[in-house]
Design a protein around this motif. Structure first.
Motif, PDB file in Angstrom:
ATOM      1  N   GLY A 299       0.782  -1.228   0.000  1.00 36.46           N
ATOM      2  CA  GLY A 299       0.000   0.000   0.000  1.00 36.46           C
ATOM      3  C   GLY A 299       0.815   1.280   0.000  1.00 36.46           C
ATOM      4  N   PHE A 300       2.123   1.180   0.280  1.00 37.77           N
ATOM      5  CA  PHE A 300       2.955   2.380   0.300  1.00 37.77           C
ATOM      6  C   PHE A 300       3.320   2.821  -1.119  1.00 37.77           C
ATOM      7  CE2 PHE A 300       4.274   0.403   4.482  1.00 37.77           C
ATOM      8  CZ  PHE A 300       3.611   1.329   5.264  1.00 37.77           C
ATOM      9  N   THR A 301       3.686   4.092  -1.255  1.00 42.26           N
ATOM     10  CA  THR A 301       4.176   4.584  -2.541  1.00 42.26           C
ATOM     11  C   THR A 301       5.660   4.256  -2.666  1.00 42.26           C
ATOM     12  OG1 THR A 301       4.828   6.766  -1.715  1.00 42.26           O
ATOM     13  CG2 THR A 301       2.527   6.492  -2.434  1.00 42.26           C
ATOM     14  N   ALA A 302       6.188   4.425  -3.856  1.00 40.30           N
ATOM     15  CA  ALA A 302       7.601   4.107  -4.102  1.00 40.30           C
ATOM     16  C   ALA A 302       8.534   4.993  -3.284  1.00 40.30           C
ATOM     17  CB  ALA A 302       7.913   4.256  -5.588  1.00 40.30           C
ATOM     18  N   ASN A 303       8.043   6.150  -2.835  1.00 42.81           N
ATOM     19  CA  ASN A 303       8.884   7.065  -2.045  1.00 42.81           C
ATOM     20  C   ASN A 303       9.074   6.610  -0.604  1.00 42.81           C
ATOM     21  OD1 ASN A 303       9.157   8.849  -4.216  1.00 42.81           O
ATOM     22  ND2 ASN A 303       7.244   9.901  -3.702  1.00 42.81           N
ATOM     23  N   ASP A 304       8.176   5.746  -0.128  1.00 40.96           N
ATOM     24  CA  ASP A 304       8.209   5.332   1.282  1.00 40.96           C
ATOM     25  C   ASP A 304       9.140   4.133   1.475  1.00 40.96           C
ATOM     26  OD1 ASP A 304       6.311   7.310   2.007  1.00 40.96           O
ATOM     27  OD2 ASP A 304       4.704   6.011   1.280  1.00 40.96           O
ATOM     28  N   THR A 305      10.378   4.296   1.052  1.00 40.99           N
ATOM     29  CA  THR A 305      11.311   3.165   1.053  1.00 40.99           C
ATOM     30  C   THR A 305      11.605   2.646   2.457  1.00 40.99           C
ATOM     31  OG1 THR A 305      13.142   4.747   0.985  1.00 40.99           O
ATOM     32  CG2 THR A 305      12.403   3.825  -1.120  1.00 40.99           C
ATOM     33  N   GLU A 306      11.713   3.562   3.432  1.00 37.48           N
ATOM     34  CA  GLU A 306      12.022   3.121   4.801  1.00 37.48           C
ATOM     35  C   GLU A 306      10.876   2.301   5.390  1.00 37.48           C
ATOM     36  OE1 GLU A 306      13.311   6.179   7.426  1.00 37.48           O
ATOM     37  OE2 GLU A 306      14.915   6.887   6.101  1.00 37.48           O
ATOM     38  N   LEU A 307       9.651   2.742   5.160  1.00 41.99           N
ATOM     39  CA  LEU A 307       8.497   2.005   5.673  1.00 41.99           C
ATOM     40  C   LEU A 307       8.373   0.644   5.001  1.00 41.99           C
ATOM     41  CD1 LEU A 307       5.872   4.903   5.854  1.00 41.99           C
ATOM     42  CD2 LEU A 307       7.052   3.814   7.774  1.00 41.99           C
ATOM     43  N   ILE A 308       8.660   0.596   3.713  1.00 42.84           N
ATOM     44  CA  ILE A 308       8.619  -0.683   2.985  1.00 42.84           C
ATOM     45  C   ILE A 308       9.689  -1.618   3.518  1.00 42.84           C
ATOM     46  CG2 ILE A 308       8.984  -1.766   0.733  1.00 42.84           C
ATOM     47  CD1 ILE A 308       7.766   0.782  -0.528  1.00 42.84           C
ATOM     48  N   THR A 309      10.889  -1.079   3.757  1.00 46.99           N
ATOM     49  CA  THR A 309      11.977  -1.902   4.300  1.00 46.99           C
ATOM     50  C   THR A 309      11.605  -2.460   5.672  1.00 46.99           C
ATOM     51  OG1 THR A 309      13.668  -0.646   3.103  1.00 46.99           O
ATOM     52  CG2 THR A 309      14.391  -1.889   5.035  1.00 46.99           C
ATOM     53  N   GLU A 310      11.010  -1.620   6.522  1.00 43.02           N
ATOM     54  CA  GLU A 310      10.576  -2.085   7.846  1.00 43.02           C
ATOM     55  C   GLU A 310       9.538  -3.188   7.727  1.00 43.02           C
ATOM     56  OE1 GLU A 310      10.176   0.814  11.301  1.00 43.02           O
ATOM     57  OE2 GLU A 310      10.103   2.198   9.586  1.00 43.02           O
ATOM     58  N   ALA A 311       8.597  -3.017   6.804  1.00 42.10           N
ATOM     59  CA  ALA A 311       7.566  -4.044   6.610  1.00 42.10           C
ATOM     60  C   ALA A 311       8.201  -5.369   6.201  1.00 42.10           C
ATOM     61  CB  ALA A 311       6.569  -3.582   5.549  1.00 42.10           C
ATOM     62  N   LYS A 312       9.159  -5.300   5.308  1.00 39.19           N
ATOM     63  CA  LYS A 312       9.835  -6.526   4.855  1.00 39.19           C
ATOM     64  C   LYS A 312      10.619  -7.179   5.991  1.00 39.19           C
ATOM     65  CE  LYS A 312      10.102  -5.291  -0.043  1.00 39.19           C
ATOM     66  NZ  LYS A 312      10.990  -4.955  -1.185  1.00 39.19           N
ATOM     67  N   GLN A 313      11.163  -6.348   6.884  1.00 38.92           N
ATOM     68  CA  GLN A 313      11.873  -6.894   8.043  1.00 38.92           C
ATOM     69  C   GLN A 313      10.918  -7.658   8.952  1.00 38.92           C
ATOM     70  OE1 GLN A 313      13.636  -3.281   9.555  1.00 38.92           O
ATOM     71  NE2 GLN A 313      15.512  -3.511   8.344  1.00 38.92           N
TER      72      GLN A 313
ATOM     73  N   CYS B 125      -1.763  12.360   9.874  1.00 35.41           N
ATOM     74  CA  CYS B 125      -1.166  13.701   9.849  1.00 35.41           C
ATOM     75  C   CYS B 125      -0.820  14.141   8.425  1.00 35.41           C
ATOM     76  CB  CYS B 125       0.093  13.734  10.717  1.00 35.41           C
ATOM     77  SG  CYS B 125      -0.235  13.525  12.469  1.00 35.41           S
ATOM     78  N   CYS B 126      -1.229  13.330   7.433  1.00 31.96           N
ATOM     79  CA  CYS B 126      -0.990  13.648   6.014  1.00 31.96           C
ATOM     80  C   CYS B 126       0.499  13.773   5.687  1.00 31.96           C
ATOM     81  CB  CYS B 126      -1.725  14.919   5.607  1.00 31.96           C
ATOM     82  SG  CYS B 126      -3.517  14.825   5.844  1.00 31.96           S
ATOM     83  N   LYS B 127       1.335  13.034   6.419  1.00 28.45           N
ATOM     84  CA  LYS B 127       2.770  13.055   6.146  1.00 28.45           C
ATOM     85  C   LYS B 127       3.157  12.052   5.072  1.00 28.45           C
ATOM     86  CE  LYS B 127       4.165  14.907  10.614  1.00 28.45           C
ATOM     87  NZ  LYS B 127       4.966  14.705  11.860  1.00 28.45           N
ATOM     88  N   ILE B 128       2.282  11.066   4.840  1.00 27.16           N
ATOM     89  CA  ILE B 128       2.469  10.157   3.714  1.00 27.16           C
ATOM     90  C   ILE B 128       1.126   9.967   3.017  1.00 27.16           C
ATOM     91  CG2 ILE B 128       4.408   8.898   4.769  1.00 27.16           C
ATOM     92  CD1 ILE B 128       2.446   6.590   5.343  1.00 27.16           C
ATOM     93  N   THR B 129       1.187   9.653   1.734  1.00 27.43           N
ATOM     94  CA  THR B 129       0.001   9.282   0.979  1.00 27.43           C
ATOM     95  C   THR B 129       0.077   7.780   0.742  1.00 27.43           C
ATOM     96  OG1 THR B 129      -0.070  11.419  -0.125  1.00 27.43           O
ATOM     97  CG2 THR B 129      -1.309   9.635  -1.143  1.00 27.43           C
ATOM     98  N   SER B 130      -0.968   7.074   1.150  1.00 27.50           N
ATOM     99  CA  SER B 130      -0.901   5.612   1.125  1.00 27.50           C
ATOM    100  C   SER B 130      -2.228   5.023   0.682  1.00 27.50           C
ATOM    101  CB  SER B 130      -0.545   5.095   2.528  1.00 27.50           C
ATOM    102  OG  SER B 130      -0.654   3.699   2.619  1.00 27.50           O
ATOM    103  N   ASN B 131      -2.147   3.879   0.049  1.00 32.76           N
ATOM    104  CA  ASN B 131      -3.362   3.117  -0.260  1.00 32.76           C
ATOM    105  C   ASN B 131      -3.833   2.299   0.940  1.00 32.76           C
ATOM    106  OD1 ASN B 131      -3.731   3.928  -2.973  1.00 32.76           O
ATOM    107  ND2 ASN B 131      -2.088   2.543  -3.619  1.00 32.76           N
ATOM    108  N   ASN B 132      -3.080   2.367   2.049  1.00 32.12           N
ATOM    109  CA  ASN B 132      -3.498   1.728   3.296  1.00 32.12           C
ATOM    110  C   ASN B 132      -4.440   2.688   4.016  1.00 32.12           C
ATOM    111  OD1 ASN B 132      -1.736  -0.626   3.082  1.00 32.12           O
ATOM    112  ND2 ASN B 132      -0.051   0.792   3.472  1.00 32.12           N
ATOM    113  N   ILE B 133      -5.734   2.438   3.942  1.00 32.20           N
ATOM    114  CA  ILE B 133      -6.697   3.346   4.561  1.00 32.20           C
ATOM    115  C   ILE B 133      -6.547   3.295   6.086  1.00 32.20           C
ATOM    116  CG2 ILE B 133      -8.325   3.243   2.637  1.00 32.20           C
ATOM    117  CD1 ILE B 133      -9.976   1.248   4.187  1.00 32.20           C
ATOM    118  N   PRO B 134      -6.820   4.405   6.773  1.00 35.59           N
ATOM    119  CA  PRO B 134      -6.577   4.465   8.226  1.00 35.59           C
ATOM    120  C   PRO B 134      -7.246   3.356   9.026  1.00 35.59           C
ATOM    121  CG  PRO B 134      -6.955   6.664   7.367  1.00 35.59           C
ATOM    122  CD  PRO B 134      -7.214   5.716   6.223  1.00 35.59           C
TER     123      PRO B 134
END
Length: 263
Positions: free
Chosen positions: A29-43, A94-103
């Protein structure tokens, strides 16, 4: 009645897979810019895969002390993914990221992580079967989960799938009403003679959960066969089906516990 070892292993086996899949779904659900969040998810995916591999070497004959230590280890993993999910939710709100993961979806997954951690703590404290007052709270938790699932399904189906969308909305309304009823029961619960009330409560919930589980199974099978239009991955369809089936097993276990306490 399940033993401490078997109950612990069953909880870890079920919920570790759920946590692993949550991390995978969030990563999608993250955008390509959210690399740190994607990396954490993979961890987190890797963490829970290791836990799944670890418990494959244990069985009901494993030393309870080993399982007690395992519960502490897995508790820490569950608490960590809970914190990660709450961080993601905060960033979205807080609108700090745009995500397809709805709140609500992120909040939903965090509640399940919190529940998992709590169950491990309870098991290490010797609580295998909840007390009557805890049975209602346990059902409140799962009824909310089922109501959320219905909303997610309706949201992710293509609008042209009108009949299925309507069915999902009906289930959402049904489980919202069951949830409100459970909360009322929790508030007004008498101090004695609770078993008849609890038995009726569980029977009513079972009927609705069976219907929802069967709906989810049908939806899963249709998605796997590419016979309906949606944004629901086959794995997600199976994921929510397994959670409904798990809730039914819990209802049956509560019912059996109440029956054993009669007389």
């Amino acid at each position: 009645m399940p033993t401490f070892v078997t109950q612990s292993l069953e909880e870890i086996q079920f919920w570790s897979r759920i946590m692993k899949e949550h991390a995978f779904f969030l990563s999608l659900g993250f955008t390509a810019n959210d690399t740190e969040l994607i990396t954490e998810a993979k961890q987190f995916i890797a963490v829970f895969e290791r836990i799944e591999e670890q418990i494959s070497h244990y069985n009901e004959k494993t030393d309870p002390e080993i399982i007690r230590k395992l519960n502490i280890q897995v508790y820490q993993a569950a608490a960590s993914i809970w914190a990660y999910k709450r961080k993601v939710l905060g960033l979205i709100l807080c609108c700090k990221i745009t995500s397809n993961n709805i709140p609500l979806l992120v909040d939903h997954t965090s509640r399940e992580a919190y529940y998992f951690a709590k169950r491990l703590k309870e098991l290490n404290e010797g609580i295998l079967i909840p007390l009557p007052e805890a049975i209602i709270k346990e059902n409140v938790f799962f009824l909310k989960i089922m109501a959320d699932h219905s909303k997610f399904i309706g949201h992710l189906l293509d609008p042209s799938e009108r009949k299925l969308v309507d069915q999902a909305r009906e289930f959402s309304n049904d489980f919202d009403q069951l949830l409100f009823q459970a909360q009322d029961l929790d508030s007004m619960r008498p101090q004695s003679e609770t078993k008849p009330l609890l038995e009726q409560f569980l029977d009513q919930n079972r009927v609705s959960v069976v219907s929802l589980r069967d709906f989810k199974k049908t939806a899963r099978d249709l998605i796997e066969a590419c016979k309906i239009k949606s944004n629901i991955p086959a794995l997600l369809a199976d994921h929510v089906y397994r959670e409904a089936d798990h809730f039914l097993h819990i209802i049956d276990a509560f019912d059996a516990h109440l029956t054993s306490q009669k007389g």
